[in-house]
Design a protein around this motif. Structure first.
Motif, mmCIF file in Angstrom:
data_model
loop_
_atom_site.group_PDB
_atom_site.id
_atom_site.type_symbol
_atom_site.label_atom_id
_atom_site.label_comp_id
_atom_site.label_asym_id
_atom_site.label_seq_id
_atom_site.Cartn_x
_atom_site.Cartn_y
_atom_site.Cartn_z
ATOM 1 N N ALA A 153 -70.879 -34.085 -7.076
ATOM 2 C CA ALA A 153 -70.051 -34.510 -8.199
ATOM 3 C C ALA A 153 -70.620 -35.777 -8.837
ATOM 4 O O ALA A 153 -70.685 -35.901 -10.069
ATOM 5 C CB ALA A 153 -68.620 -34.752 -7.734
ATOM 6 N N LEU A 154 -71.043 -36.732 -7.986
ATOM 7 C CA LEU A 154 -71.589 -37.980 -8.501
ATOM 8 C C LEU A 154 -72.902 -37.732 -9.244
ATOM 9 O O LEU A 154 -73.127 -38.268 -10.345
ATOM 10 C CB LEU A 154 -71.812 -38.960 -7.352
ATOM 11 N N ALA A 155 -73.774 -36.898 -8.655
ATOM 12 C CA ALA A 155 -75.052 -36.594 -9.305
ATOM 13 C C ALA A 155 -74.833 -35.891 -10.637
ATOM 14 O O ALA A 155 -75.526 -36.176 -11.627
ATOM 15 C CB ALA A 155 -75.907 -35.727 -8.375
ATOM 16 N N PHE A 156 -73.873 -34.982 -10.687
ATOM 17 C CA PHE A 156 -73.574 -34.274 -11.939
ATOM 18 C C PHE A 156 -73.074 -35.251 -13.005
ATOM 19 O O PHE A 156 -73.476 -35.196 -14.170
ATOM 20 C CB PHE A 156 -72.538 -33.185 -11.683
ATOM 21 N N ALA A 157 -72.191 -36.156 -12.605
ATOM 22 C CA ALA A 157 -71.633 -37.117 -13.550
ATOM 23 C C ALA A 157 -72.707 -38.051 -14.094
ATOM 24 O O ALA A 157 -72.663 -38.452 -15.262
ATOM 25 C CB ALA A 157 -70.534 -37.933 -12.870
ATOM 26 N N LEU A 158 -73.687 -38.376 -13.243
ATOM 27 C CA LEU A 158 -74.756 -39.287 -13.654
ATOM 28 C C LEU A 158 -75.916 -38.564 -14.325
ATOM 29 O O LEU A 158 -76.804 -39.203 -14.900
ATOM 30 C CB LEU A 158 -75.289 -40.053 -12.430
ATOM 31 N N GLY A 159 -75.921 -37.227 -14.244
ATOM 32 C CA GLY A 159 -77.031 -36.458 -14.788
ATOM 33 C C GLY A 159 -78.311 -36.664 -14.004
ATOM 34 O O GLY A 159 -79.412 -36.662 -14.566
ATOM 35 N N LYS A 160 -78.168 -36.824 -12.680
ATOM 36 C CA LYS A 160 -79.319 -37.092 -11.812
ATOM 37 C C LYS A 160 -79.498 -35.957 -10.797
ATOM 38 O O LYS A 160 -78.555 -35.215 -10.502
ATOM 39 C CB LYS A 160 -79.126 -38.411 -11.066
ATOM 40 N N PRO A 161 -80.702 -35.799 -10.240
ATOM 41 C CA PRO A 161 -80.911 -34.738 -9.252
ATOM 42 C C PRO A 161 -80.203 -35.037 -7.938
ATOM 43 O O PRO A 161 -79.983 -36.203 -7.587
ATOM 44 C CB PRO A 161 -82.436 -34.735 -9.055
ATOM 45 N N VAL A 162 -79.851 -33.968 -7.242
ATOM 46 C CA VAL A 162 -79.238 -34.099 -5.923
ATOM 47 C C VAL A 162 -80.214 -33.507 -4.903
ATOM 48 O O VAL A 162 -80.843 -32.473 -5.158
ATOM 49 C CB VAL A 162 -77.865 -33.394 -5.868
ATOM 50 N N VAL A 163 -80.352 -34.171 -3.763
ATOM 51 C CA VAL A 163 -81.346 -33.777 -2.763
ATOM 52 C C VAL A 163 -80.655 -33.481 -1.433
ATOM 53 O O VAL A 163 -80.181 -34.405 -0.765
ATOM 54 C CB VAL A 163 -82.401 -34.883 -2.549
ATOM 55 N N PRO A 164 -80.548 -32.211 -1.028
ATOM 56 C CA PRO A 164 -79.988 -31.903 0.294
ATOM 57 C C PRO A 164 -80.987 -32.260 1.388
ATOM 58 O O PRO A 164 -82.181 -31.972 1.282
ATOM 59 C CB PRO A 164 -79.739 -30.391 0.229
ATOM 60 N N VAL A 165 -80.517 -32.903 2.442
ATOM 61 C CA VAL A 165 -81.384 -33.387 3.516
ATOM 62 C C VAL A 165 -80.917 -32.821 4.855
ATOM 63 O O VAL A 165 -79.713 -32.720 5.110
ATOM 64 C CB VAL A 165 -81.378 -34.930 3.574
ATOM 65 N N HIS A 166 -81.877 -32.457 5.688
ATOM 66 C CA HIS A 166 -81.570 -32.018 7.051
ATOM 67 C C HIS A 166 -81.283 -33.250 7.895
ATOM 68 O O HIS A 166 -82.063 -34.199 7.928
ATOM 69 C CB HIS A 166 -82.759 -31.237 7.619
ATOM 70 N N HIS A 167 -80.152 -33.237 8.584
ATOM 71 C CA HIS A 167 -79.720 -34.381 9.381
ATOM 72 C C HIS A 167 -80.789 -34.825 10.384
ATOM 73 O O HIS A 167 -81.052 -36.034 10.541
ATOM 74 C CB HIS A 167 -78.426 -34.016 10.120
ATOM 75 N N LEU A 168 -81.405 -33.868 11.057
ATOM 76 C CA LEU A 168 -82.402 -34.214 12.071
ATOM 77 C C LEU A 168 -83.684 -34.753 11.439
ATOM 78 O O LEU A 168 -84.375 -35.574 12.038
ATOM 79 C CB LEU A 168 -82.715 -33.002 12.950
#
Length: 353
Positions: A97-112
């Motif tokens: 939601a924050l990335a969408f509002a800012l128009g910035k990319p979102v990066v999913p990260v593996h916890h390990l």
């Protein structure tokens, strides 16, 4: 590039700001340990709700410390998995939601992967390639790390993780939840040799490990002590049991670390995860040397091993490691936005992305 990192995989809410040129600018961590202690373990629904309450104020606090504003954020990284479904969704929903509002990319990260790369937050950074020992309450694994996203599983625990064994043993001894850290403290007061517990799979030809049998051995010892002391465990006896248990776990991890280095030919060991804060483990692994394989009769001198640990504050779950991993993936053009979470997600699978 300024990356906001969000960690919410279990019972700790972590937020951090990492700049690719200036390094870590700010990080905040809220632990739910006191809330879950009443129940003797993590309650997923409570964990999820608490993450939602904490994420915005923690983010604002980080921005204030860094002297930055939301508009300065270039990307948002979040823990996609593994972890508790509801807890992961809290972080994922907020990050997307924050990335969408800012128009910035979102990066999913593996916890390990975050844990694995966390020593790179220190000034003394390890260089690729290296052997990584991921040792926490949920995982105990050896990985060969040749670069970002280039990981090979070498071996892992076939049952309980080392951190899980610490916490369960602490519970057997009547220590308060989560107990593993207190067990380590009491082990310092214990006398060596009073109790001897097995070192499961110590001499197996692979890098697999097992800790459930060790936990059972402690249970047997505790039952015997209680039977001899009217249901009680004398303080020094408890300390001695803690010492024997910790020694057994450290001996196994040290022996397997040595074998992993020999098998790979690497000379650098990175230790990450909550158990990486254990002082006995740190001291033992820091003293490791390896004897190179030779065909001749004479043996060359043993070679020192470069051992890297994250700072204690980065051993537990935290947003700094997620922000760092997200930034490194962005720099390597390895990113794909996703709202989905992956409660069960083998680390090796991220090499396919």
């Amino acid at each position: 590039m300024l990356v906001l990192g969000i960690e919410s995989s279990c019972d700790e809410t972590g937020v951090a700001l990492y700049d690719t040129e200036r390094g870590l600018l700010a990080h905040r961590l809220h632990t739910q340990m006191a809330m879950h202690a009443e129940y003797g373990g993590v309650v997923p629904e409570l964990a999820s709700r608490d993450h939602i309450r904490r994420l915005v104020p923690l983010t604002q606090s980080c921005l204030q410390e860094a002297g930055a504003d939301y508009a300065d954020i270039d990307a948002v990284a979040f823990t996609q998995g593994p972890g508790l479904s509801g807890a992961l969704l809290a972080g994922s929903g907020y990050a997307n939601a924050l990335a969408f509002a800012l128009g910035k990319p979102v990066v999913p990260v593996h916890h390990l992967e975050g844990h694995l790369l966390s020593p790179l937050l220190s000034d003394n950074k390890p260089a690729f390639p290296f052997v990584a020992l991921l040792v926490s309450g949920g995982h105990t694994q050896f990985m060969a790390v040749r670069g970002i996203g280039n990981y090979t599983l070498l071996g892992e625990s076939v049952d309980d993780a080392a951190g899980e064994a610490f916490d369960k043993t602490a519970k057997l001894l009547g220590l308060p939840y989560p107990g593993g850290a207190e067990l380590s403290q009491l082990a310092r007061l214990g006398s060596p040799g009073v109790f001897e517990f097995p070192r499961p799979m110590l001499h197996s030809p692979d890098l697999q490990m097992s800790f459930s049998g060790l936990k059972t051995a402690v249970l047997t010892a505790v039952q015997k002590v209680r039977a001899e002391n009217n249901g009680n465990i004398p303080k020094q006896t408890r300390n001695d049991i803690c010492r024997a248990f910790q020694d057994a776990v450290v001996d196994v991890l040290a022996a397997k670390s040595h074998k992993a280095l020999l098998d790979t030919g690497f000379h650098t060991l990175v230790v990450a995860g909550g158990v990486g804060a254990n002082q006995k483990l740190r001291a033992t692994l820091s003293a490791l040397t390896i004897q190179p394989h030779t065909k001749g009769r004479s043996k060359p001198p043993a070679e020192a091993v470069k051992v890297h640990f994250p700072a204690p504050e980065y051993c537990t779950d935290n947003g700094a490691m997620i922000a760092l991993a997200g930034a490194m993936r962005l720099q390597n053009a390895q990113t794909a936005g996703s709202f989905d979470v992956k409660p069960r997600w083998p680390l090796a699978e991220i090499m396919k992305n």
